[in-house]
Design a protein around this motif. Structure first.
Motif, PDB file in Angstrom:
ATOM      1  N   PHE A 121      25.935  21.259 -26.560  1.00  4.26           N
ATOM      2  CA  PHE A 121      24.915  20.226 -26.509  1.00  4.26           C
ATOM      3  C   PHE A 121      23.654  20.797 -25.860  1.00  4.26           C
ATOM      4  O   PHE A 121      23.717  21.462 -24.834  1.00  4.26           O
ATOM      5  N   VAL A 122      22.510  20.515 -26.471  1.00 10.53           N
ATOM      6  CA  VAL A 122      21.222  20.964 -25.950  1.00 10.53           C
ATOM      7  C   VAL A 122      20.232  19.814 -26.066  1.00 10.53           C
ATOM      8  O   VAL A 122      20.174  19.145 -27.114  1.00 10.53           O
ATOM      9  N   LEU A 123      19.483  19.573 -25.019  1.00 10.84           N
ATOM     10  CA  LEU A 123      18.451  18.537 -25.083  1.00 10.84           C
ATOM     11  C   LEU A 123      17.202  19.007 -24.368  1.00 10.84           C
ATOM     12  O   LEU A 123      17.244  19.844 -23.462  1.00 10.84           O
ATOM     13  N   SER A 124      16.088  18.452 -24.784  1.00  9.00           N
ATOM     14  CA  SER A 124      14.828  18.616 -24.058  1.00  9.00           C
ATOM     15  C   SER A 124      14.102  17.278 -24.080  1.00  9.00           C
ATOM     16  O   SER A 124      14.249  16.495 -25.023  1.00  9.00           O
ATOM     17  N   ARG A 125      13.344  17.014 -23.051  1.00  6.47           N
ATOM     18  CA  ARG A 125      12.617  15.756 -22.924  1.00  6.47           C
ATOM     19  C   ARG A 125      11.180  16.027 -22.465  1.00  6.47           C
ATOM     20  O   ARG A 125      10.932  16.902 -21.639  1.00  6.47           O
ATOM     21  N   ASP A 126      10.240  15.261 -23.038  1.00  5.81           N
ATOM     22  CA  ASP A 126       8.846  15.230 -22.570  1.00  5.81           C
ATOM     23  C   ASP A 126       8.127  16.571 -22.695  1.00  5.81           C
ATOM     24  O   ASP A 126       7.373  16.968 -21.806  1.00  5.81           O
ATOM     25  N   ILE A 127       8.350  17.278 -23.806  1.00  4.46           N
ATOM     26  CA  ILE A 127       7.599  18.496 -24.061  1.00  4.46           C
ATOM     27  C   ILE A 127       6.251  18.100 -24.654  1.00  4.46           C
ATOM     28  O   ILE A 127       6.177  17.504 -25.726  1.00  4.46           O
ATOM     29  N   ASP A 138      10.863  15.056 -27.945  1.00  4.31           N
ATOM     30  CA  ASP A 138      12.212  15.064 -27.390  1.00  4.31           C
ATOM     31  C   ASP A 138      13.155  15.587 -28.469  1.00  4.31           C
ATOM     32  O   ASP A 138      13.009  15.235 -29.646  1.00  4.31           O
ATOM     33  N   THR A 139      14.132  16.410 -28.097  1.00  7.98           N
ATOM     34  CA  THR A 139      15.087  16.929 -29.066  1.00  7.98           C
ATOM     35  C   THR A 139      16.512  16.781 -28.553  1.00  7.98           C
ATOM     36  O   THR A 139      16.761  16.841 -27.340  1.00  7.98           O
ATOM     37  N   ASP A 140      17.460  16.582 -29.474  1.00  5.11           N
ATOM     38  CA  ASP A 140      18.886  16.516 -29.176  1.00  5.11           C
ATOM     39  C   ASP A 140      19.629  17.262 -30.272  1.00  5.11           C
ATOM     40  O   ASP A 140      19.434  16.991 -31.466  1.00  5.11           O
ATOM     41  N   ILE A 141      20.509  18.181 -29.884  1.00  2.35           N
ATOM     42  CA  ILE A 141      21.344  18.908 -30.828  1.00  2.35           C
ATOM     43  C   ILE A 141      22.776  18.892 -30.302  1.00  2.35           C
ATOM     44  O   ILE A 141      23.012  19.167 -29.114  1.00  2.35           O
ATOM     45  N   ALA A 142      23.735  18.557 -31.169  1.00  8.55           N
ATOM     46  CA  ALA A 142      25.140  18.539 -30.784  1.00  8.55           C
ATOM     47  C   ALA A 142      25.985  19.108 -31.910  1.00  8.55           C
ATOM     48  O   ALA A 142      25.836  18.704 -33.068  1.00  8.55           O
ATOM     49  N   LEU A 143      26.859  20.043 -31.566  1.00  9.43           N
ATOM     50  CA  LEU A 143      27.845  20.597 -32.490  1.00  9.43           C
ATOM     51  C   LEU A 143      29.196  20.480 -31.800  1.00  9.43           C
ATOM     52  O   LEU A 143      29.368  21.017 -30.694  1.00  9.43           O
ATOM     53  N   SER A 144      30.159  19.777 -32.419  1.00 16.25           N
ATOM     54  CA  SER A 144      31.401  19.512 -31.703  1.00 16.25           C
ATOM     55  C   SER A 144      32.557  19.228 -32.650  1.00 16.25           C
ATOM     56  O   SER A 144      32.368  18.691 -33.744  1.00 16.25           O
TER      57      SER A 144
END
Length: 468
Positions: A121-127, A138-144
């Motif tokens: 899981f990788v996230l970033s906020r307020d770039i 804002d980005t969200d990536i999930a591989l599971s």
């Protein structure tokens, strides 16, 4: 005591203790209850949950200091835990605030389990976009992949005459098995030059012991051209969920774009004490690429916060109210896909859904889903003057708890096969409970205990349940 984990649907309900001991309730999975697991859970949940944003989008200053806090100490934490979804598992999380930009947050974690479960899981906020200062990403990536995943979706042959997730559906009408849940989301936000966003794109907030004392960015007027920060938002997304149950393989794929208008008219987004927020959203999957079917969902949410001031026992008292409603106008429409008629209905993990971490916390995640929904909540949030964690050295060193909060709450809502005020306000579901929340290293952690007519449980998450 044991904690329960449900690795399914939006914001996977990691960390839920279900008071119903029946073993067939396989949506709730046991896990050890210790501090590193709780910390990992909080970080993991904020990455897996795109429904509620907890970003502050602000530069932090401590009262009495003239220089802004450039960067919080990073969170670097290896952890081990056990649950049915992963088996015996180990992972590592790294991240923090201020790495890329002063107002931004970046976090990543990787997990491996003994039952071949894997998650990244990788996230970033307020770039903030360079040369376009009013745009933020804002980005969200999930591989599971999981050892067990649960979905309140059609497919259980034991209930042939009942639609799973409907208001009167049986609590055991779900499917579960091994599976995967992968998604990617990118939200682009544009700050309109009105209200508090006209002259200050990134506000500077002044705190004392974790509470805002200067720099409120809203809550001064009901006029959005005078008060608050207003955003135009677009969020392209893709998601694929697969459940391989004893009844067969159940797969849902969706990709589309959410468009929304957000008016954040609170004094502090992270922990509001006064003001209000409004979000109107249009969500469409056009059925392009590998999408299972097209659909449209409309929803709106309004929150109101009323400050009751201080008292001898509490240094902050706030009444918080929330109302949310949703409708899918495409619910009864059909389209032809690969030579077959398919309904234009949103997946069980999306659309008009109740249950889980944010709405109707006394029920499992996405327990109810239908064409339309309505939801009401009321919370009484109080911060005691006494902080028992302040004098515990290792807690202060690793968690830095500035304050803690006690929150009794009640909720009501229902889903329905049509958007009708009379229908939505009949045979409503109710629950209630109490939460304990704390501000740890600038992150608001909550543990909510909620009970309903189907049992009770403990939900652990980051941020208030109806924070925008």
């Amino acid at each position: 005591m044991f904690v329960m984990w449900q690795a399914t649907t939006e914001g996977c309900n990691i960390g839920r203790w279900d008071g119903n001991p029946r073993p067939e309730r396989s949506g709730w999975k046991s896990s050890s209850f210790f501090l590193p697991t709780i910390i990992m859970t909080m970080v993991l949940l904020v990455m897996m949950s795109g429904v509620k944003d907890t970003s502050a989008q602000a530069i932090i200053t401590v009262k009495g200091q003239t220089k802004a806090v450039e960067q919080e100490p990073p969170l670097e934490l290896p952890y081990v835990f056990f649950n049915t979804s992963f088996g015996a598992a180990a992972g590592f999380v790294y991240g923090g605030s201020g790495f890329l930009q002063r107002q931004s947050t970046t976090v990543a974690t990787a997990i491996a389990g003994s039952n071949n479960s894997l998650a990244l899981f990788v996230l970033s906020r307020d770039i903030q976009v360079p040369f376009a200062r009013r745009f933020f990403i804002d980005t969200d990536i999930a591989l599971s992949t999981y050892g067990d995943i649960v979905s309140y979706a059609p497919g259980n042959p034991e209930y042939p005459y009942e639609r799973a997730g409907s208001n009167n559906s049986h609590v055991d009408n779900y499917i579960h098995g091994t599976g995967s849940d992968n998604f990617g989301r990118v939200k682009v936000r544009y700050l309109l030059p009105i209200g508090h966003g006209r002259d200050q794109i990134i506000p500077t907030l002044v705190f004392e012991n974790g509470l805002l004392v200067e720099g409120a960015a809203g809550g001064t007027s009901w006029n959005p051209f005078v008060s608050g920060r207003t955003f135009l938002e677009a969020k392209p997304y893709w998601r694929q969920q697969v459940v391989r149950s004893e009844f067969g393989k159940h797969e849902k794929k969706t990709n589309g774009v959410e468009f929304s208008l957000l008016w954040d008219n609170t004094d502090l987004t992270r922990n509001p004490s006064r003001g209000n927020s409004l979000r109107l959203r249009f969500n469409k999957d056009w059925g392009f690429f590998d999408s299972t079917n097209p659909y449209v969902v409309l929803d709106g949410e309004f929150c109101q916060y009323i400050s009751l001031g201080e008292s001898e026992t509490f240094k902050q008292r706030v009444l918080a109210f929330d109302i949310w409603t949703s409708n899918s106008p495409s619910w009864d429409d059909y389209t032809v896909r690969r030579g077959q008629l398919v309904g234009e209905r949103a997946p069980a993990f999306s659309g008009s859904t109740l249950g889980g971490l944010f709405r109707m916390r006394g029920y499992p995640t996405s327990r109810f889903n239908d064409q339309a929904a309505i939801y009401y909540a009321a919370e009484y949030r109080v911060i005691p003057r006494w902080n028992p964690w302040a004098d515990i050295g290792w807690v202060h060193k690793y968690l830095g708890i500035a304050w803690w909060q006690i929150v009794p709450f009640v909720e009501a809502g229902r889903v329905a096969p049509e958007w009708s005020l009379s229908t939505l306000h009949s045979s409503m579901k109710w629950d209630g409970g109490v939460g304990v929340r704390a501000l740890a290293r600038g992150i608001l952690i909550r543990i909510d205990i909620a009970g309903s007519n189907e049992g009770f449980g403990v939900n652990m998450m980051i941020g208030h349940p109806f924070n925008f």
